[in-house]
Scaffold this motif. Structure first.
Motif, short mmCIF file in Angstrom:
data_model
loop_
_atom_site.label_atom_id
_atom_site.label_comp_id
_atom_site.label_asym_id
_atom_site.label_seq_id
_atom_site.Cartn_x
_atom_site.Cartn_y
_atom_site.Cartn_z
N ASP A 149 0.75 -1.26 -0.07
CA ASP A 149 -0.02 0.06 -0.03
C ASP A 149 0.87 1.28 0.02
N ILE A 150 1.93 1.13 0.61
CA ILE A 150 2.83 2.33 0.64
C ILE A 150 3.60 2.58 -0.68
N THR A 151 3.65 1.34 -1.33
CA THR A 151 4.33 1.55 -2.81
C THR A 151 3.44 1.76 -3.74
N LEU A 152 2.26 1.47 -3.46
CA LEU A 152 0.97 2.07 -4.47
C LEU A 152 0.67 3.63 -4.09
N ALA A 153 0.78 3.87 -2.90
CA ALA A 153 0.41 5.21 -2.80
C ALA A 153 1.49 6.25 -3.43
N ALA A 154 2.61 5.59 -3.23
CA ALA A 154 3.95 6.50 -3.81
C ALA A 154 3.84 6.47 -5.38
N ALA A 155 3.62 5.13 -5.98
CA ALA A 155 3.41 5.23 -7.30
C ALA A 155 2.23 5.90 -7.96
N ALA A 156 1.22 5.94 -7.28
CA ALA A 156 0.14 6.68 -7.65
C ALA A 156 0.35 8.09 -7.72
N ARG A 157 0.96 8.78 -6.78
CA ARG A 157 1.60 10.21 -6.81
C ARG A 157 2.70 10.43 -7.76
N ASN A 158 3.29 9.45 -8.28
CA ASN A 158 4.14 9.60 -9.23
C ASN A 158 3.30 9.81 -10.59
N TYR A 159 2.42 8.92 -10.57
CA TYR A 159 1.44 9.19 -11.88
C TYR A 159 0.98 10.46 -12.12
N PHE A 160 0.30 10.91 -10.98
CA PHE A 160 -0.55 12.24 -11.07
C PHE A 160 0.62 13.40 -11.11
N SER A 161 1.56 13.31 -10.32
CA SER A 161 2.40 14.54 -10.39
C SER A 161 3.26 14.42 -11.71
N ARG A 162 3.85 13.43 -12.33
CA ARG A 162 4.31 13.62 -13.54
C ARG A 162 3.46 13.82 -14.66
N ALA A 163 2.46 13.36 -14.61
CA ALA A 163 1.22 13.91 -15.73
C ALA A 163 1.04 15.24 -15.61
N ILE A 164 0.86 16.13 -14.59
CA ILE A 164 0.60 17.31 -14.49
C ILE A 164 1.84 18.12 -15.03
N GLN A 165 3.01 17.73 -14.38
CA GLN A 165 4.26 18.23 -14.76
C GLN A 165 4.43 18.37 -16.35
N ALA A 166 4.02 17.29 -17.00
CA ALA A 166 4.36 17.25 -18.48
C ALA A 166 3.48 17.81 -19.34
N LEU A 167 2.25 18.18 -18.60
CA LEU A 167 1.17 18.81 -19.24
C LEU A 167 1.46 20.23 -19.04
N GLY A 168 2.18 20.60 -18.54
CA GLY A 168 2.57 22.11 -17.99
C GLY A 168 1.61 22.72 -17.15
N VAL A 169 1.01 22.09 -16.08
CA VAL A 169 0.06 22.70 -15.46
C VAL A 169 0.84 23.82 -14.35
N ALA A 170 0.03 24.97 -14.10
CA ALA A 170 0.92 25.97 -13.56
C ALA A 170 0.84 25.61 -11.89
N VAL A 171 1.79 25.79 -11.19
CA VAL A 171 1.75 25.60 -9.83
C VAL A 171 0.84 26.83 -9.01
N GLU A 172 -0.41 26.20 -8.24
CA GLU A 172 -0.96 27.32 -7.80
C GLU A 172 -1.06 26.73 -6.08
N VAL A 173 -1.05 28.19 -5.33
CA VAL A 173 -1.06 27.96 -3.92
C VAL A 173 -2.81 27.83 -3.51
N PRO A 174 -3.01 26.70 -2.88
CA PRO A 174 -4.32 26.68 -2.39
C PRO A 174 -4.81 27.41 -1.21
N PRO A 175 -5.78 28.01 -1.15
CA PRO A 175 -6.14 28.81 0.46
C PRO A 175 -5.70 27.81 1.47
N GLY A 176 -5.62 28.83 2.67
CA GLY A 176 -5.21 28.26 3.91
C GLY A 176 -4.06 27.64 4.19
N ILE A 177 -2.96 27.99 3.36
CA ILE A 177 -1.66 27.81 3.63
C ILE A 177 -0.85 29.17 3.98
#
Length: 189
Positions: A149-177
């Protein structure tokens, strides 16, 4: 601005409108990564289901710690910010800031640090991992299921992170930080 044209909230219908509405309820706006990834709403929903299945077994705290470490390994400011915000539901801002700056020196348990090291390693160089990488987790009492499950969580994050990086998504600071936490989450990775 991403390399993908995405419709405005008033232009979407059906499943995409529901996906957008969830962000609007949570953030007050539709995040650019949501807009880009919901171009394929079936994949977006499958992604959400995968995350739910992992969290159900791993637990939310462990999932968010693994996600933060994996996002650090992929150098994804997008995911560090988004999951930093989500982690604020589990801990206070000063504790999260310490984790974001250096999880090794943030008062986490030995097991949590080892889990995060493992997740970061998956994100940096999974091809060179061996049984030794998981042996530390076994020594600390993690079951095979938990390691999967730890491996799947990390790999899933890799999928999403790498996809949005490759698609040139802008970094947005969400509210509350707050400023200090934002600085820690955005620090050079």
């Amino acid at each position: 601005m991403s390399i993908i044209h995405t419709p405005e909230p008033g232009e979407v219908t059906g499943d995409v409108a529901e996906i957008y509405a969830a962000d609007e309820r949570d953030l007050g706006y539709v995040a650019e990564y949501t807009r880009v990834m919901s171009v394929n709403p079936e994949a977006y929903r499958a992604w959400e289901q995968l995350v739910r299945a992992i969290v159900a077994q791993l637990g939310l705290r462990r999932y968010e710690l693994v996600t933060l470490a994996a996002a650090q390994g992929t150098r994804s400011q997008h995911c560090r910010l988004a999951h930093g915000r989500k982690t604020l539901k589990l801990m206070d801002e000063p504790e999260l800031e310490r984790i974001a700056r250096d999880y090794h020196d943030a008062g986490l348990t030995e097991a949590e640090v080892a889990m995060m090291e493992y997740a970061e390693r998956i994100s940096e160089d999974s091809a060179s991992m061996t049984e030794d990488d998981a042996s530390r987790l076994h020594e600390l009492g993690f079951t095979d299921r938990e390691i999967v499950d730890i491996t799947l969580a990390a790999a899933a994050r890799n999928y999403f992170s790498r996809a949005i990086q490759a698609l040139g998504v802008a970094v947005e600071v969400p509210p509350g930080i707050g400023d200090d936490l934002r600085g820690a989450l955005l620090a050079p990775l």
